[in-house]
Scaffold this motif. Structure first.
Motif, short mmCIF file in Angstrom:
data_model
loop_
_atom_site.label_atom_id
_atom_site.label_comp_id
_atom_site.label_asym_id
_atom_site.label_seq_id
_atom_site.Cartn_x
_atom_site.Cartn_y
_atom_site.Cartn_z
N TYR A 133 0.83 -1.20 0.00
CA TYR A 133 0.00 0.00 0.00
C TYR A 133 0.87 1.26 0.00
O TYR A 133 0.62 2.20 -0.75
N VAL A 134 1.88 1.26 0.86
CA VAL A 134 2.76 2.44 0.94
C VAL A 134 3.51 2.63 -0.37
O VAL A 134 3.65 3.76 -0.86
N ALA A 135 3.97 1.53 -0.97
CA ALA A 135 4.69 1.64 -2.24
C ALA A 135 3.79 2.24 -3.32
O ALA A 135 4.24 3.07 -4.13
N PHE A 136 2.51 1.86 -3.33
CA PHE A 136 1.57 2.44 -4.29
C PHE A 136 1.42 3.95 -4.06
O PHE A 136 1.48 4.74 -5.01
N LEU A 137 1.25 4.35 -2.80
CA LEU A 137 1.11 5.78 -2.50
C LEU A 137 2.36 6.55 -2.92
O LEU A 137 2.27 7.67 -3.44
N GLU A 138 3.52 5.95 -2.68
CA GLU A 138 4.78 6.61 -3.05
C GLU A 138 4.86 6.81 -4.56
O GLU A 138 5.27 7.88 -5.04
N MET A 139 4.48 5.79 -5.33
CA MET A 139 4.55 5.90 -6.79
C MET A 139 3.55 6.93 -7.32
O MET A 139 3.85 7.65 -8.28
N VAL A 140 2.37 6.99 -6.71
CA VAL A 140 1.39 8.00 -7.12
C VAL A 140 1.97 9.40 -6.94
O VAL A 140 1.86 10.27 -7.82
N LEU A 141 2.63 9.62 -5.79
CA LEU A 141 3.19 10.94 -5.50
C LEU A 141 4.40 11.24 -6.38
O LEU A 141 4.47 12.30 -7.01
N GLU A 142 5.34 10.30 -6.44
CA GLU A 142 6.60 10.56 -7.14
C GLU A 142 6.40 10.69 -8.65
O GLU A 142 7.04 11.53 -9.30
N GLN A 143 5.51 9.88 -9.21
CA GLN A 143 5.30 9.91 -10.65
C GLN A 143 4.17 10.85 -11.06
O GLN A 143 3.84 10.95 -12.23
N LYS A 144 3.59 11.52 -10.05
CA LYS A 144 2.48 12.46 -10.30
C LYS A 144 1.38 11.80 -11.12
O LYS A 144 0.81 12.40 -12.05
N LEU A 145 1.10 10.55 -10.77
CA LEU A 145 0.05 9.82 -11.47
C LEU A 145 -1.29 10.50 -11.22
O LEU A 145 -1.65 10.80 -10.09
N GLY A 146 -2.01 10.75 -12.27
CA GLY A 146 -3.31 11.40 -12.13
C GLY A 146 -3.23 12.91 -12.15
O GLY A 146 -4.25 13.58 -12.13
N GLU A 148 -0.86 16.75 -11.04
CA GLU A 148 -0.12 17.43 -9.97
C GLU A 148 -0.89 17.45 -8.65
O GLU A 148 -0.30 17.42 -7.58
N ASP A 149 -2.22 17.56 -8.72
CA ASP A 149 -2.98 17.73 -7.49
C ASP A 149 -3.59 16.44 -6.97
O ASP A 149 -4.44 16.46 -6.08
N THR A 150 -3.17 15.29 -7.51
CA THR A 150 -3.70 14.02 -7.03
C THR A 150 -3.20 13.74 -5.61
O THR A 150 -2.01 13.85 -5.32
N VAL A 151 -4.13 13.37 -4.74
CA VAL A 151 -3.81 13.06 -3.34
C VAL A 151 -3.64 11.55 -3.21
O VAL A 151 -4.58 10.80 -3.52
N PRO A 152 -2.49 11.06 -2.76
CA PRO A 152 -2.31 9.60 -2.65
C PRO A 152 -3.36 8.93 -1.78
O PRO A 152 -4.01 7.98 -2.21
N TYR A 153 -3.53 9.40 -0.53
CA TYR A 153 -4.54 8.81 0.35
C TYR A 153 -5.38 9.91 0.95
O TYR A 153 -4.87 10.81 1.62
N VAL A 154 -6.69 9.85 0.73
CA VAL A 154 -7.62 10.84 1.26
C VAL A 154 -8.16 10.33 2.59
O VAL A 154 -8.94 9.36 2.63
N ALA A 155 -7.74 10.95 3.68
CA ALA A 155 -8.23 10.60 5.02
C ALA A 155 -9.15 11.71 5.51
O ALA A 155 -9.01 12.87 5.11
N ARG A 225 -9.52 13.37 -7.67
CA ARG A 225 -8.25 13.79 -7.10
C ARG A 225 -7.62 12.75 -6.18
O ARG A 225 -6.42 12.79 -5.91
N GLY A 226 -8.41 11.83 -5.65
CA GLY A 226 -7.89 10.87 -4.70
C GLY A 226 -7.51 9.56 -5.35
O GLY A 226 -8.22 9.05 -6.23
#
Length: 436
Positions: A133-146, A148-155, A225-226
């Motif tokens: 799960y953490v690796a997925f969130l990291e890749m979303v952030l680092e690769q800007k998937l989705g 610039e404003d995509t939030v990896p985890y919406v809490a 965005r999430g």
């Protein structure tokens, strides 16, 4: 024209079939609890109250405002046969039952949803463990998937959702070595806070977590965005309908929660064994109210309440599936099916209303039975839970967002015990000794 909750085709049919002329009062959507309190304090309470809020049931029972129903149940035809013993147990106090409990018919509660296109862009990596799960969130952030404003985890709502689940915090008081312990003051809670604070510091969690409500979080998700989200099954349809309307080319899908830190599968909570409570104020016409409710459960009334009239509002296919007609949307006040709803009727509506993509996948991962769901009203829980929850929210939120360090956790534990926590633990264990 001229229809309302006390004058429409369905309620008039109910009156005709039961022989009871019942006046309905619908509590306002906002401040419904206050409306109930006012009518209970008026000196002229209704003959029956309907609520899904266990806290209302607990408060009124502890205040002695309700009449036990035991002497009326033997005369019923349906209630005494369709309510299981475990459900009756949840409304029992000192050997008497202070509500007619409607058995739970929804076996899906919450789950994890992910933007499916982002997983596909990454080659559908495994999502089995916390590390995955953490690796997925990291890749979303680092690769800007989705974007610039995509939030990896919406809490939101001061909860870390699925990550609390992985640390075993899915119920406040959990059985351990023959007694109930508080998960909030456990070492697992400390570890969860350290883990979550690290995610937040690395921008893997929404930086607006502290102020996110469910409504705000849903807006972010419906805007695409999430990337990852913990939510209820009804939300999946809302999210995907919004994305479809905007023709963005992706949707959200339900995925399995990660393994727990103990290496075992994790599950979201099952709903309470009681879906709703019928409460009977002391001095009211309890016998008549119970018999009215019992009659409404009969198939001839229940089917009309749920679907309308066969051939006009629905048809039954050869395999037993109920299919609504266009005319079904013209029936008003179908709210009455909330009186008593079977699992089959509920599942039919899930399918008819398009909620299958959320309900059925999430139901596979909702298997955890919360112990206190079977407890009757416990005065100490009623008295202290609100203050203890506020205390937890304050400390957990500030530790996760970095305002305080994890060293504050010991202070939280001490304050929790001194603010009623010790009394609650003693009370819930006194009940648990009779239950386990």
């Amino acid at each position: 024209a001229g229809e309302d909750e006390n004058n429409n085709k369905i309620i008039n049919y109910i009156k005709e079939m039961t022989g009871y002329d019942v006046t309905w009062i619908i509590a306002p959507r906002d401040n419904g609890r206050e409306a109930m309190n006012m009518i209970m304090a008026s000196g002229n309470p209704p003959d029956v109250l309907y609520t899904g809020d266990k806290n209302i049931f607990a408060d009124y029972t502890n205040q002695g405002l309700l009449e036990p129903v035991d002497s009326f149940i033997d005369a019923t035809t349906n209630i005494k046969t369709v309510v299981p013993a475990s459900t009756w147990k949840a409304v029992e106090l000192n050997g008497e039952h202070f509500a007619v409990p409607v058995p739970q018919n929804q076996f899906s509660s919450s789950g994890v949803v992910v933007r499916q296109d982002l997983l596909e862009k990454l080659g559908n990596p495994p999502m089995e463990t916390l590390d995955d799960y953490v690796a997925f969130l990291e890749m979303v952030l680092e690769q800007k998937l989705g974007g610039e404003d995509t939030v990896p985890y919406v809490a939101y709502n001061k909860s870390m959702g699925v990550f609390e689940l992985a640390y075993g915090l899915n119920e406040a008081y959990k059985p351990e070595n023959g007694k109930l312990v508080s998960t909030w003051i456990s070492d697992n809670a400390r570890q969860m806070l350290e883990f979550s604070a690290d995610l937040f510091a690395r921008k893997l969690v929404d930086p607006e977590f502290a102020v996110n409500t469910g409504t705000i979080a849903n807006e972010k998700m419906t805007n695409g965005r999430g990337a990852l989200y913990t939510t209820g099954w009804t939300t999946v349809k809302e999210l995907n309908d919004s994305l479809k309307d905007r023709d963005v080319g992706f949707k959200y899908a339900v995925i399995k929660p990660p393994m727990g830190i103990d290496g075992k599968p994790t599950y979201f909570n099952l709903n309470s064994p009681v879906r709703v409570y019928f409460l009977f104020p002391a001095g009211a016409k309890t016998q008549e109210a119970v018999m009215f409710l019992d009659r409404c459960i009969s198939d001839d009334i229940r089917l009309v309440i749920s679907y309308g009239w066969e051939g006009e509002h629905y048809n039954i296919e050869s395999d037993g599936t109920i299919v609504q007609t266009d005319e079904a949307e013209n029936i008003r006040y179908r709210i009455y099916y909330n009186m008593w709803d079977t699992e089959n009727d509920f599942l039919n509506r899930v399918k008819l209303k398009g909620f299958s993509d959320g309900y059925f996948p999430m139901s596979e991962y909702c298997k955890y039975d919360v112990t206190l769901n079977y407890a009757p009203p416990i005065a100490e829980l009623t008295e202290y839970t609100s203050a203890l929850t506020d205390l937890r929210d304050e400390y957990f939120l500030k530790i996760i967002t970095g305002a305080w360090t994890i060293d504050k956790f010991d202070e939280f534990v001490s304050k929790w015990k001194a603010s009623g926590g010790e009394q609650v633990l003693e009370a819930v264990n006194a009940w648990y000794d009779t239950f386990k």
